[in-house]
Write a protein that holds these residues in place. Structure first.
Motif, PDB file in Angstrom:
ATOM      1  N   ASN A 189      -4.637  -5.194   2.207  1.00 43.29           N
ATOM      2  CA  ASN A 189      -3.525  -4.931   3.179  1.00 43.29           C
ATOM      3  C   ASN A 189      -2.075  -4.832   2.518  1.00 43.29           C
ATOM      4  O   ASN A 189      -1.166  -4.120   2.880  1.00 43.29           O
ATOM      5  CB  ASN A 189      -3.501  -5.897   3.987  1.00 43.29           C
ATOM      6  CG  ASN A 189      -5.042  -5.510   4.997  1.00 43.29           C
ATOM      7  OD1 ASN A 189      -5.465  -4.669   5.232  1.00 43.29           O
ATOM      8  ND2 ASN A 189      -5.313  -6.568   5.817  1.00 43.29           N
ATOM      9  N   GLU A 190      -1.949  -6.034   1.723  1.00 46.16           N
ATOM     10  CA  GLU A 190      -0.681  -6.225   0.890  1.00 46.16           C
ATOM     11  C   GLU A 190      -0.217  -5.012  -0.122  1.00 46.16           C
ATOM     12  O   GLU A 190       0.921  -4.526  -0.109  1.00 46.16           O
ATOM     13  CB  GLU A 190      -0.328  -7.496   0.226  1.00 46.16           C
ATOM     14  CG  GLU A 190       1.038  -7.726  -0.652  1.00 46.16           C
ATOM     15  CD  GLU A 190       0.848  -9.136  -1.136  1.00 46.16           C
ATOM     16  OE1 GLU A 190       1.449  -9.128  -2.560  1.00 46.16           O
ATOM     17  OE2 GLU A 190       0.366 -10.310  -0.732  1.00 46.16           O
ATOM     18  N   LEU A 191      -1.148  -4.592  -0.670  1.00 49.63           N
ATOM     19  CA  LEU A 191      -0.995  -3.345  -1.580  1.00 49.63           C
ATOM     20  C   LEU A 191      -0.743  -2.222  -0.922  1.00 49.63           C
ATOM     21  O   LEU A 191       0.282  -1.521  -1.465  1.00 49.63           O
ATOM     22  CB  LEU A 191      -2.155  -3.278  -2.554  1.00 49.63           C
ATOM     23  CG  LEU A 191      -2.194  -2.449  -3.711  1.00 49.63           C
ATOM     24  CD1 LEU A 191      -1.081  -2.901  -4.745  1.00 49.63           C
ATOM     25  CD2 LEU A 191      -3.502  -2.224  -4.573  1.00 49.63           C
ATOM     26  N   TYR A 192      -1.286  -1.916   0.019  1.00 51.85           N
ATOM     27  CA  TYR A 192      -1.065  -0.650   0.791  1.00 51.85           C
ATOM     28  C   TYR A 192      -0.055  -0.714   1.833  1.00 51.85           C
ATOM     29  O   TYR A 192       0.287   0.256   2.451  1.00 51.85           O
ATOM     30  CB  TYR A 192      -2.390  -0.092   1.385  1.00 51.85           C
ATOM     31  CG  TYR A 192      -3.404   0.357   0.494  1.00 51.85           C
ATOM     32  CD1 TYR A 192      -3.295   1.964   0.276  1.00 51.85           C
ATOM     33  CD2 TYR A 192      -4.216  -0.238  -0.035  1.00 51.85           C
ATOM     34  CE1 TYR A 192      -4.324   2.573  -0.702  1.00 51.85           C
ATOM     35  CE2 TYR A 192      -4.986   0.420  -1.064  1.00 51.85           C
ATOM     36  CZ  TYR A 192      -5.033   1.732  -1.417  1.00 51.85           C
ATOM     37  OH  TYR A 192      -6.114   2.331  -2.234  1.00 51.85           O
ATOM     38  N   GLY A 193       0.430  -1.979   2.203  1.00 54.80           N
ATOM     39  CA  GLY A 193       1.811  -2.006   3.207  1.00 54.80           C
ATOM     40  C   GLY A 193       1.356  -1.714   4.410  1.00 54.80           C
ATOM     41  O   GLY A 193       1.925  -1.579   5.276  1.00 54.80           O
ATOM     42  N   LYS A 194      -0.007  -2.045   4.947  1.00 56.15           N
ATOM     43  CA  LYS A 194      -0.631  -1.606   6.406  1.00 56.15           C
ATOM     44  C   LYS A 194      -1.978  -2.172   6.440  1.00 56.15           C
ATOM     45  O   LYS A 194      -2.553  -2.865   5.330  1.00 56.15           O
ATOM     46  CB  LYS A 194      -0.507  -0.252   6.474  1.00 56.15           C
ATOM     47  CG  LYS A 194      -1.798   0.518   5.417  1.00 56.15           C
ATOM     48  CD  LYS A 194      -1.831   2.067   5.946  1.00 56.15           C
ATOM     49  CE  LYS A 194      -2.825   2.829   5.128  1.00 56.15           C
ATOM     50  NZ  LYS A 194      -2.848   4.049   5.352  1.00 56.15           N
ATOM     51  N   LYS A 195      -2.396  -2.362   7.595  1.00 57.17           N
ATOM     52  CA  LYS A 195      -3.611  -3.022   7.698  1.00 57.17           C
ATOM     53  C   LYS A 195      -4.937  -2.191   7.469  1.00 57.17           C
ATOM     54  O   LYS A 195      -5.359  -1.321   8.054  1.00 57.17           O
ATOM     55  CB  LYS A 195      -3.738  -3.466   8.991  1.00 57.17           C
ATOM     56  CG  LYS A 195      -5.093  -4.451   9.282  1.00 57.17           C
ATOM     57  CD  LYS A 195      -5.138  -4.754  10.860  1.00 57.17           C
ATOM     58  CE  LYS A 195      -4.149  -6.069  11.296  1.00 57.17           C
ATOM     59  NZ  LYS A 195      -4.277  -6.595  12.400  1.00 57.17           N
ATOM     60  N   VAL A 196      -5.494  -2.223   5.997  1.00 56.07           N
ATOM     61  CA  VAL A 196      -6.379  -1.461   5.699  1.00 56.07           C
ATOM     62  C   VAL A 196      -7.796  -2.213   6.404  1.00 56.07           C
ATOM     63  O   VAL A 196      -8.732  -1.460   6.767  1.00 56.07           O
ATOM     64  CB  VAL A 196      -6.460  -1.415   4.091  1.00 56.07           C
ATOM     65  CG1 VAL A 196      -7.637  -0.622   3.690  1.00 56.07           C
ATOM     66  CG2 VAL A 196      -5.434  -0.835   3.481  1.00 56.07           C
ATOM     67  N   LEU A 197      -7.767  -3.325   6.309  1.00 51.41           N
ATOM     68  CA  LEU A 197      -8.978  -4.124   6.663  1.00 51.41           C
ATOM     69  C   LEU A 197      -8.604  -5.049   7.471  1.00 51.41           C
ATOM     70  O   LEU A 197      -7.501  -5.895   7.352  1.00 51.41           O
ATOM     71  CB  LEU A 197      -9.819  -4.799   5.474  1.00 51.41           C
ATOM     72  CG  LEU A 197     -10.416  -4.035   4.416  1.00 51.41           C
ATOM     73  CD1 LEU A 197     -11.188  -4.749   3.375  1.00 51.41           C
ATOM     74  CD2 LEU A 197     -11.678  -3.251   5.190  1.00 51.41           C
ATOM     75  N   PRO A 198      -9.218  -5.116   8.713  1.00 55.02           N
ATOM     76  CA  PRO A 198      -8.643  -6.343   9.720  1.00 55.02           C
ATOM     77  C   PRO A 198      -9.005  -7.808   9.409  1.00 55.02           C
ATOM     78  O   PRO A 198     -10.202  -8.094   8.705  1.00 55.02           O
ATOM     79  CB  PRO A 198      -9.397  -5.836  11.063  1.00 55.02           C
ATOM     80  CG  PRO A 198     -10.434  -5.231  10.638  1.00 55.02           C
ATOM     81  CD  PRO A 198     -10.311  -4.394   9.383  1.00 55.02           C
ATOM     82  N   THR A 199      -7.996  -8.706   9.804  1.00 59.15           N
ATOM     83  CA  THR A 199      -8.349  -9.946   9.241  1.00 59.15           C
ATOM     84  C   THR A 199      -8.324 -10.637  10.676  1.00 59.15           C
ATOM     85  O   THR A 199      -8.459 -12.082  10.631  1.00 59.15           O
ATOM     86  CB  THR A 199      -7.543 -10.461   8.369  1.00 59.15           C
ATOM     87  OG1 THR A 199      -6.333 -10.617   8.946  1.00 59.15           O
ATOM     88  CG2 THR A 199      -7.782  -9.932   7.014  1.00 59.15           C
TER      89      THR A 199
END
Length: 199
Positions: A189-199
């Motif tokens: 999520n940090e690397l892509y700057g968006k929510k790739v996987l929900p936490t």
């Protein structure tokens, strides 16, 4: 290097680079998770307790989480500092519990003392779980399942019921993988700057 690692600030008309520290939580979560999964493969009966588990407990489960704790201290994150520091040192204490009797430096813990050890870690974890109610659903799953794991292992020790330990093994595998998931989700999520996987 990610471009956002350094932020520019202006002081007295001069542009200076201010280092933005990395998020140490994924390191701590993944270190905890991988070590927990490998230990609980043993509890689930897949293999005997061996030096692989001790090495993981001392190095990755222990040292990596202690490093994450120190980094969280510098970030001013008390909850994460206490969590990673405590569980990192839990792994060290677990390794010492196994090594000390082999070196004839002390007696091996009996079932009652080991049950007390695991029970106290369960109490600590359930209070830390309450703290996660202000953070994220992913961490709630990690801490609640970890508390259940400690209580199951404690009950297995005090009753001598191997079925409880077996159930704890499978529950512990789930706990470890949930921590790995949350840690890797934070990285992506940090690397892509968006929510790739929900936490």
């Amino acid at each position: 290097m990610v471009e956002d690692d350094f932020a520019t600030i202006t002081i007295d008309g001069r542009k200076l680079s201010k280092h933005t520290p990395a998020n140490p939580a994924p390191l701590g979560l993944i270190a905890f998770g991988l070590t927990t999964v490998l230990l609980n493969f043993h509890n689930a009966g897949f293999y005997e307790l061996n030096s692989m588990i001790l090495a993981m407990g001392f190095a990755y489960g222990g040292i990596a989480q202690i490093i994450a704790s120190l980094m969280e201290y510098r970030n001013g994150n008390t909850f994460a500092m206490v969590a990673f520091g405590s569980y990192g040192l839990f792994w060290w204490s677990f390794v010492f519990l196994l090594i000390i009797p082999k070196l004839n430096l002390g007696a091996a813990p009996d079932a009652v003392s080991l049950a007390a050890y695991l029970f106290m870690w369960g109490l600590f974890t359930i209070v830390m779980f309450i703290g996660t109610l202000k953070i994220s659903r992913g961490l709630q799953v990690v801490f609640l399942s970890l508390a259940v794991l400690f209580f199951l292992l404690s009950a297995g020790e005090i009753t001598g019921n191997s079925m409880l330990t077996l159930i704890a093994g499978y529950e512990g595998i789930f706990t470890g993988f949930s921590a790995i998931y949350v840690g890797l989700a934070e990285v992506l999520n940090e690397l892509y700057g968006k929510k790739v996987l929900p936490t």
